[in-house]
Write a protein that holds these residues in place. Sequence first.
Motif, short mmCIF file in Angstrom:
data_model
loop_
_atom_site.label_atom_id
_atom_site.label_comp_id
_atom_site.label_asym_id
_atom_site.label_seq_id
_atom_site.Cartn_x
_atom_site.Cartn_y
_atom_site.Cartn_z
N LYS A 180 0.82 -1.21 0.00
CA LYS A 180 0.00 0.00 0.00
C LYS A 180 0.86 1.27 0.00
O LYS A 180 0.67 2.17 -0.83
CB LYS A 180 -0.95 0.01 1.21
CG LYS A 180 -1.90 -1.16 1.28
CD LYS A 180 -2.93 -1.00 2.38
CE LYS A 180 -2.33 -0.95 3.77
NZ LYS A 180 -1.71 -2.24 4.17
N THR A 181 1.80 1.33 0.95
CA THR A 181 2.65 2.52 1.04
C THR A 181 3.53 2.66 -0.20
O THR A 181 3.75 3.77 -0.70
CB THR A 181 3.52 2.45 2.30
OG1 THR A 181 2.67 2.51 3.45
CG2 THR A 181 4.51 3.61 2.35
N CYS A 223 1.56 4.29 -2.85
CA CYS A 223 1.35 5.70 -2.53
C CYS A 223 2.58 6.53 -2.89
O CYS A 223 2.48 7.60 -3.50
CB CYS A 223 1.02 5.87 -1.05
SG CYS A 223 -0.63 5.33 -0.57
N ASP A 230 1.12 11.94 6.34
CA ASP A 230 1.80 10.76 6.87
C ASP A 230 1.33 10.51 8.30
O ASP A 230 1.59 11.31 9.20
CB ASP A 230 3.31 11.02 6.82
CG ASP A 230 4.13 9.83 7.27
OD1 ASP A 230 3.55 8.77 7.52
OD2 ASP A 230 5.36 10.00 7.37
N SER A 250 5.49 6.76 7.37
CA SER A 250 5.71 5.94 6.17
C SER A 250 6.32 6.72 5.01
O SER A 250 6.77 6.12 4.03
CB SER A 250 4.37 5.32 5.73
OG SER A 250 3.45 6.34 5.36
N ASP A 260 -1.80 8.14 4.24
CA ASP A 260 -1.29 6.79 4.53
C ASP A 260 -0.92 6.71 6.02
O ASP A 260 0.09 7.27 6.44
CB ASP A 260 -0.06 6.51 3.67
CG ASP A 260 0.47 5.10 3.84
OD1 ASP A 260 -0.34 4.19 4.07
OD2 ASP A 260 1.70 4.92 3.74
N SER A 261 -1.76 6.06 6.87
CA SER A 261 -3.02 5.44 6.50
C SER A 261 -4.14 6.13 7.26
O SER A 261 -3.95 6.54 8.41
CB SER A 261 -2.99 3.96 6.87
OG SER A 261 -3.20 3.75 8.24
N THR A 266 -5.16 4.80 2.39
CA THR A 266 -4.93 3.38 2.64
C THR A 266 -5.68 2.96 3.90
O THR A 266 -5.92 3.75 4.81
CB THR A 266 -3.42 3.07 2.81
OG1 THR A 266 -2.92 3.72 3.99
CG2 THR A 266 -2.64 3.52 1.60
#
Length: 322
Positions: free
Chosen positions: A121-122, A125, A144, A148, A220-221, A262
Amino acid sequence: MLPSSKALELEFSEIDSNFLQFCASHGILSVEDFLVHDLNVLVAFAEQHGTSKKLKQGITRILSIIDNHHQPWLNGMKLLEDALQNKHVLSTGCEGVDHILQGGLREGQLTELVGPSSCGKTQICLQAASNVADKYMGAVIFLDTCNSFSPRRIACFLTKRMSSSSNEEKQRILERVMSNIFSYSVFDIFSLLDVLQQLESKLRSQEFTGDNQVQLLIIDSISSLITPILGGNGANGRSLMTSAGLLLKKLAHELNLSVLVTNHMVGGDGGALKPALGESWKSVPHVRILLSRDHGGNFCDASLLKHPSVASGQFVRFMIED
């Protein structure tokens, strides 16, 4: 728009001059101000007053109004006009994601990547931030929530794309792209709502990034901010969650942004994993993509769970860049 506190005073007995004075003493001058205050702290202050019962009834009433506030009905023609007007598709730079989305992230829509930890996911992104800032020369806001954001990772994506360029050209492009990506650390839902409202104000007044239009907003997230407020009876938490979702969709729609968030997975019935944040959140994103990845492998599987113009159920396997 949410109704003004003065209008609510005329309609609801719980929202009287005493309640409005109590709110003003804590910096709450409008219904929107409730979204950026810690309601647990506000309730604690209310309990210290002789009229604590009525004050808490007023707080509950405001939360109910926020929870029930939805966008007005739009007829099909207006929806079609909006879909066709200035809604660009932004490539994420990740071939698999772009394929399943038929081109990439759409401006005006909220897209959610959902999946377990370490599924990519990250990575997606960061790759999307890099690609939008480079290919479209647009500004990217990266909120953030769990440390991340990695500028080194973004620089790595750029370096791979510029393998045939001279060192001077690489440095020039790197400086241009990195200056178009703005990262903010946000660690609770109240800070998120505050940042989003400030962002909306700055974007409307064009005070934020000068010549470069903001095209992509990444969180995220988002689940790491919302999950902690859904405990107990969950009424206040659900209201804040709904408000955050509506505000993100409003920003996407009115400012022609693509919003990418996310969400993690939690255990469901029988131990099976399911997206966090529950059924109330499920209806918020325009687009939902489920990601999975074999432990230690470089291949990621993506399934399209929801999309307003693409059939759900589509599946693609692609390689995640090291």
